[in-house]
Design a protein around this motif. Structure first.
Motif, PDB file in Angstrom:
ATOM      1  N   VAL A 182       1.177  -1.230  -0.176  1.00  0.00           N
ATOM      2  CA  VAL A 182      -0.039  -0.185   0.131  1.00  0.00           C
ATOM      3  C   VAL A 182       0.977   1.263   0.278  1.00  0.00           C
ATOM      4  CG1 VAL A 182      -0.133   0.162   2.538  1.00  0.00           C
ATOM      5  CG2 VAL A 182      -1.621   1.173   1.220  1.00  0.00           C
ATOM      6  N   TYR A 183       0.634   2.533  -0.589  1.00  0.00           N
ATOM      7  CA  TYR A 183       1.189   3.435  -0.742  1.00  0.00           C
ATOM      8  C   TYR A 183       0.306   4.454  -0.608  1.00  0.00           C
ATOM      9  CZ  TYR A 183       4.306   7.211  -2.837  1.00  0.00           C
ATOM     10  OH  TYR A 183       4.867   8.531  -2.987  1.00  0.00           O
ATOM     11  N   LEU A 184       0.530   5.794   0.383  1.00  0.00           N
ATOM     12  CA  LEU A 184       0.078   6.971   0.008  1.00  0.00           C
ATOM     13  C   LEU A 184       0.941   7.822  -0.035  1.00  0.00           C
ATOM     14  CD1 LEU A 184      -2.289   8.618   2.148  1.00  0.00           C
ATOM     15  CD2 LEU A 184      -1.228   8.434   4.407  1.00  0.00           C
ATOM     16  N   GLU A 185       0.196   8.979  -0.692  1.00  0.00           N
ATOM     17  CA  GLU A 185       0.589   9.407  -1.479  1.00  0.00           C
ATOM     18  C   GLU A 185       1.295  11.069  -0.786  1.00  0.00           C
ATOM     19  OE1 GLU A 185       1.822  10.175  -4.265  1.00  0.00           O
ATOM     20  OE2 GLU A 185       1.054   8.685  -5.471  1.00  0.00           O
ATOM     21  N   ILE A 186       1.863  11.874  -1.157  1.00  0.00           N
ATOM     22  CA  ILE A 186       2.858  13.051  -0.692  1.00  0.00           C
ATOM     23  C   ILE A 186       2.048  13.995  -0.324  1.00  0.00           C
ATOM     24  CG2 ILE A 186       4.495  14.310  -0.423  1.00  0.00           C
ATOM     25  CD1 ILE A 186       5.368  11.614   0.706  1.00  0.00           C
ATOM     26  N   ASN A 187       1.602  14.395  -1.531  1.00  0.00           N
ATOM     27  CA  ASN A 187       0.810  15.903  -2.101  1.00  0.00           C
ATOM     28  C   ASN A 187      -1.004  15.119  -2.315  1.00  0.00           C
ATOM     29  OD1 ASN A 187       2.733  17.925  -2.299  1.00  0.00           O
ATOM     30  ND2 ASN A 187       2.846  16.281  -4.136  1.00  0.00           N
ATOM     31  N   PRO A 188      -1.536  15.861  -0.930  1.00  0.00           N
ATOM     32  CA  PRO A 188      -3.068  15.824  -1.647  1.00  0.00           C
ATOM     33  C   PRO A 188      -3.976  15.913  -2.648  1.00  0.00           C
ATOM     34  CG  PRO A 188      -2.730  17.541  -0.537  1.00  0.00           C
ATOM     35  CD  PRO A 188      -1.964  17.760  -0.564  1.00  0.00           C
ATOM     36  N   ALA A 195       3.297   9.661 -12.932  1.00  0.00           N
ATOM     37  CA  ALA A 195       4.529   9.190 -12.901  1.00  0.00           C
ATOM     38  C   ALA A 195       4.231   7.584 -12.960  1.00  0.00           C
ATOM     39  CB  ALA A 195       4.972   9.529 -11.433  1.00  0.00           C
ATOM     40  N   MET A 196       3.490   7.682 -12.592  1.00  0.00           N
ATOM     41  CA  MET A 196       3.230   5.529 -12.400  1.00  0.00           C
ATOM     42  C   MET A 196       2.842   5.326 -13.718  1.00  0.00           C
ATOM     43  SD  MET A 196       0.575   3.775 -10.167  1.00  0.00           S
ATOM     44  CE  MET A 196       0.094   1.530 -10.359  1.00  0.00           C
ATOM     45  N   SER A 197       2.227   5.937 -14.662  1.00  0.00           N
ATOM     46  CA  SER A 197       1.776   5.866 -16.046  1.00  0.00           C
ATOM     47  C   SER A 197       3.345   6.085 -16.783  1.00  0.00           C
ATOM     48  CB  SER A 197       1.150   6.650 -16.641  1.00  0.00           C
ATOM     49  OG  SER A 197      -0.294   6.129 -15.642  1.00  0.00           O
ATOM     50  N   ASP A 198       4.768   6.133 -16.522  1.00  0.00           N
ATOM     51  CA  ASP A 198       5.541   6.364 -16.999  1.00  0.00           C
ATOM     52  C   ASP A 198       6.108   5.658 -16.165  1.00  0.00           C
ATOM     53  OD1 ASP A 198       4.666   9.470 -18.483  1.00  0.00           O
ATOM     54  OD2 ASP A 198       5.501  10.288 -17.329  1.00  0.00           O
ATOM     55  N   TRP A 199       6.522   5.159 -15.219  1.00  0.00           N
ATOM     56  CA  TRP A 199       7.429   3.721 -14.749  1.00  0.00           C
ATOM     57  C   TRP A 199       6.390   2.259 -15.738  1.00  0.00           C
ATOM     58  CZ3 TRP A 199       5.259  -0.603 -12.705  1.00  0.00           C
ATOM     59  CH2 TRP A 199       6.695  -1.207 -12.002  1.00  0.00           C
ATOM     60  N   ARG A 250      -2.183  15.338  -6.214  1.00  0.00           N
ATOM     61  CA  ARG A 250      -2.237  14.630  -7.481  1.00  0.00           C
ATOM     62  C   ARG A 250      -0.717  14.164  -6.450  1.00  0.00           C
ATOM     63  NH1 ARG A 250       0.586  19.472  -5.634  1.00  0.00           N
ATOM     64  NH2 ARG A 250       2.801  19.586  -5.695  1.00  0.00           N
ATOM     65  N   GLY A 251      -0.851  12.785  -7.292  1.00  0.00           N
ATOM     66  CA  GLY A 251      -0.217  11.592  -7.700  1.00  0.00           C
ATOM     67  C   GLY A 251       1.298  11.917  -7.840  1.00  0.00           C
ATOM     68  N   GLY A 252       2.675  12.033  -7.228  1.00  0.00           N
ATOM     69  CA  GLY A 252       3.861  12.542  -7.198  1.00  0.00           C
ATOM     70  C   GLY A 252       5.446  11.640  -7.538  1.00  0.00           C
ATOM     71  N   ASP A 253       6.235  11.732  -7.827  1.00  0.00           N
ATOM     72  CA  ASP A 253       6.854  11.081  -8.697  1.00  0.00           C
ATOM     73  C   ASP A 253       7.509  10.107  -7.089  1.00  0.00           C
ATOM     74  OD1 ASP A 253       7.287  12.076 -11.063  1.00  0.00           O
ATOM     75  OD2 ASP A 253       8.880  13.246 -10.633  1.00  0.00           O
ATOM     76  N   GLU A 254       7.411  10.625  -6.232  1.00  0.00           N
ATOM     77  CA  GLU A 254       7.650   9.847  -5.219  1.00  0.00           C
ATOM     78  C   GLU A 254       7.568   8.573  -4.958  1.00  0.00           C
ATOM     79  OE1 GLU A 254       7.565  14.479  -3.825  1.00  0.00           O
ATOM     80  OE2 GLU A 254       6.555  12.814  -4.964  1.00  0.00           O
ATOM     81  N   ILE A 255       6.521   7.416  -5.455  1.00  0.00           N
ATOM     82  CA  ILE A 255       5.692   6.355  -5.709  1.00  0.00           C
ATOM     83  C   ILE A 255       6.940   5.618  -6.605  1.00  0.00           C
ATOM     84  CG2 ILE A 255       4.040   6.433  -8.242  1.00  0.00           C
ATOM     85  CD1 ILE A 255       2.290   5.175  -6.428  1.00  0.00           C
TER      86      ILE A 255
END
Length: 205
Positions: A58-64, A105-109, A66-71
């Motif tokens: 499970v992963y919780l994003e940093i920003n409320p 970010a997830m799509s690009d990955w 949008r999804g970020g590169d941290e994922i």
């Protein structure tokens, strides 16, 4: 039986007090309906398609908002598990519905992951005895988020008035922050008050 890994993610909602997730999947599913939905969807799919679900994360994003590169760090770790166990990565792709909640970010990955991927369509499911529609769920949260943003000036006025009164009484900003948190007076962002946040509000026009 084929091996599979389930990946579930969501956004924080600071103004609602949702700022962290347990690492345990079932515990995370109890505090987030979005995680619960993804977990249920993936597990049911795994049973239908004869997958052995060897790992879930499970992963919780940093920003409320949008999804970020941290994922990428979590996804890279999961990809290593998939390669070692010859497993397919299962995840719910919310962007398949009207481009909703796309995670760039997830799509690009995923384009260069070099592992087997199986994105699932975010269908409605029966969950806890009720139909859960992810599109409707996210629309309701977006409306609540909009209302929260619109009330920001009101929160600013309330906090500034209380802070000004306490400063006039000689109260330190550390004590002011403690008081605001104890009195459940919300900050502009929904995060807990700190001395520096209180000081900035006091100095703001």
């Amino acid at each position: 039986m084929r091996n599979a890994v389930g990946f579930y993610w969501t956004l924080p909602v600071p103004w609602a007090g949702f700022k962290s997730l347990p690492d345990d999947i079932d515990a995370a599913a109890k505090v987030s309906r979005t995680i619960r939905y993804q977990c249920e969807t993936i597990r049911r799919h795994a049973r239908r398609e004869n997958y052995c679900l060897i790992h879930e994360e499970v992963y919780l994003e940093i920003n409320p908002d949008r999804g970020g590169d941290e994922i990428r760090a979590s996804l890279t770790r999961i990809a290593n598990v998939c390669r070692k166990q010859n497993a397919c990565l299962l995840y719910v792709d919310f962007s398949l519905v009207q481009g909703w909640r796309s995670h760039s970010a997830m799509s690009d990955w995923a384009k260069n992951a070099n592992i087997a991927l199986e994105p699932l369509f975010p269908d409605q499911i029966l969950m806890e005895g009720q139909t859960f529609d992810p599109t409707s769920h996210f629309s309701q949260w977006r409306e609540r988020q909009s209302n929260w943003i619109q009330k920001k000036p009101e929160r600013h006025r309330i906090a500034k008035r209380r802070i000004a009164d306490m400063v006039a009484q000689g109260t330190s900003f550390k004590e002011i922050a403690q008081h605001l948190n104890a009195a459940n007076i919300q900050s502009l962002t929904g995060k807990p008050w700190s001395a520096e946040m209180a000081r900035k509000i006091q100095r703001a026009p």
